[in-house]
Write an enzyme that holds these catalytic residues in place. Structure first.
Site, PDB file in Angstrom:
ATOM      1  N   CYS A 135       0.772  -1.281  -0.006  1.00  0.00           N
ATOM      2  CA  CYS A 135       0.036  -0.115  -0.134  1.00  0.00           C
ATOM      3  C   CYS A 135       0.809   1.377  -0.078  1.00  0.00           C
ATOM      4  O   CYS A 135       1.217   1.465   1.048  1.00  0.00           O
ATOM      5  CB  CYS A 135      -0.824  -0.101   1.197  1.00  0.00           C
ATOM      6  SG  CYS A 135      -1.911   1.662   1.401  1.00  0.00           S
ATOM      7  N   CYS A 138      -0.450   4.186   2.268  1.00  0.00           N
ATOM      8  CA  CYS A 138      -0.159   3.934   3.606  1.00  0.00           C
ATOM      9  C   CYS A 138       1.304   4.335   3.852  1.00  0.00           C
ATOM     10  O   CYS A 138       1.649   4.852   5.025  1.00  0.00           O
ATOM     11  CB  CYS A 138      -0.381   2.612   4.089  1.00  0.00           C
ATOM     12  SG  CYS A 138      -1.987   1.892   3.221  1.00  0.00           S
ATOM     13  N   ASP A 139       2.365   3.610   3.198  1.00  0.00           N
ATOM     14  CA  ASP A 139       3.700   3.583   3.452  1.00  0.00           C
ATOM     15  C   ASP A 139       4.744   4.538   2.770  1.00  0.00           C
ATOM     16  O   ASP A 139       5.965   4.547   3.026  1.00  0.00           O
ATOM     17  CB  ASP A 139       4.024   2.270   3.318  1.00  0.00           C
ATOM     18  CG  ASP A 139       3.350   1.302   4.371  1.00  0.00           C
ATOM     19  OD1 ASP A 139       2.772   1.583   5.164  1.00  0.00           O
ATOM     20  OD2 ASP A 139       3.173   0.128   3.773  1.00  0.00           O
TER      21      ASP A 139
END
Ligand code: NAP
Length: 309
Positions: A135, A138-139
């Site tokens: 993701c 997200c990261d």
């Protein structure tokens, strides 16, 4: 264990589940939705959703998911946080087994979607969260000014690469063929992104690093040549697999595990319907999943009206 008998139990809180929940609750049916994680499903991975009608400026995937949840709850949908572990058919009733107890219902709408497929190579599991990610939204902030690889050639891989270009110093897309699967709009966007380059006809055979990702091993599938590439991160976007393990042998599935339905979203089991990415031949778009969800709720209601359950 609840002794209540629901009219509709919905499994999954993505666009399909939340839309069917909104329709069912709004129709006055005793409806509950069970979700194990974040509301919005796969769209929560999208930083900016440009193709959901009604949002001409686009909207963040997380915000869209949250708005869907809010709208469904406003119409009376009950929401349970828990994981579904099984489904039993007891005559006309269905028993949904979850980590929060059993839920008995007259109809069930399967809207659990699909999860990111793993690459299945050495080092992937060990280094997940240590440079291996599924993701970018997200990261990506962890990879500021670092070099990353994105594995895959579909819409998700390209969307992830474009997002990473705001943070990483270099992004290499590794694809097993010499043509992207991704659609025209995303391919065009790539042209104006100088940080992104490609390795074609190649697969990642291993991800290595003592504590964090340090390098990947690659193989050119046309020449057989193997080589290594130093990277700080690996984003894996090689498609999805449906969340249907627990209904094998109960519901009709295709060879890849997706649920087979008719155009009313009905499975061959009366009172069990399926909507969204979990369904065979789904267009796998947030908007079509929402449409599936509405259709499933309409036909669940029709089933409840016409059957004697
Ligand atoms: P996908 O379309 O199934 O693409 C998966 C990609 O991974 C393909 O390029 C495939 O290669 C590659 N792949 C699969 N298994 C592999 C393996 N073992 N090793 C190496 N490569 C592998 O999946 P997706 O990109 O997640 O998209 C899923 C759906 O969501 C699609 O319908 C897509 O249109 C939709 N989506 C839309 C948007 C958008 O509208 N902006 C954004 C994201 C996703 P091959 O090409 O060789 O098969």
């Amino acid at each position: 264990m609840s002794s209540e008998i629901y009219e509709v139990v919905i499994i999954g809180g993505g666009p399909a589940g939340l839309t069917s929940g909104m329709y069912s609750a709004r129709a006055g049916l005793n409806s509950t939705l069970i979700e194990k994680g974040i509301f919005g499903g796969q769209i929560t991975y999208a930083e900016h959703v440009e193709n959901f009608s009604g949002f001409p400026e686009g909207i963040s995937g997380q915000e869209l998911g949250e708005k869907m949840r809010e709208q469904a709850m406003k119409h009376g949908l009950k929401i349970i946080t828990g994981e579904v572990t099984g489904l039993e058919i007891q005559g006309m009733l269905k028993n949904v087994k979850t980590t929060e107890g059993d839920f008995t219902s007259k109809t069930v709408i399967m809207a659990g979607g699909a999860v990111r497929r793993k690459l299945g190579v050495e080092g992937e599991s060990k280094l997940t969260g240590r440079g291996v990610s599924y993701c970018a939204v997200c990261d990506s902030a962890f990879f500021r000014d670092l070099k990353v690889a994105v594995v895959g050639g579909g819409d998700t891989a390209i969307t992830e690469a474009l997002h990473l270009a705001k943070f990483a110093s270099k992004i290499t897309i590794i694809h097993r063929r010499d043509q992207l699967r991704a659609g025209h709009v995303l391919r065009e966007k790539l042209k104006s992104e100088p940080k992104i380059d490609f390795i074609w006809d190649s697969t990642v055979t291993a991800i290595e690093g003592a504590v964090m990702v340090e390098k990947i091993k690659l193989q050119n599938i046309k020449t057989g040549m193997t080589y290594e590439m130093p990277v700080d991160g690996v984003f894996i976007s090689v498609g999805t697999i449906p969340d249907t393990e627990y209904v094998k042998g109960i519901l009709p599935l295709d060879e890849s595990g997706y649920i087979i339905t008719n155009e009313k979203m009905e499975t061959s089991i009366p009172g069990i319907l399926a909507a969204g990415d979990i369904r065979h031949n789904s267009a796998r778009q947030a908007i079509t999943a929402a449409g599936d969800g509405a259709t499933a709720a309409v036909y669940a209601q029709k089933y409840l009206t016409e059957s004697t359950v």
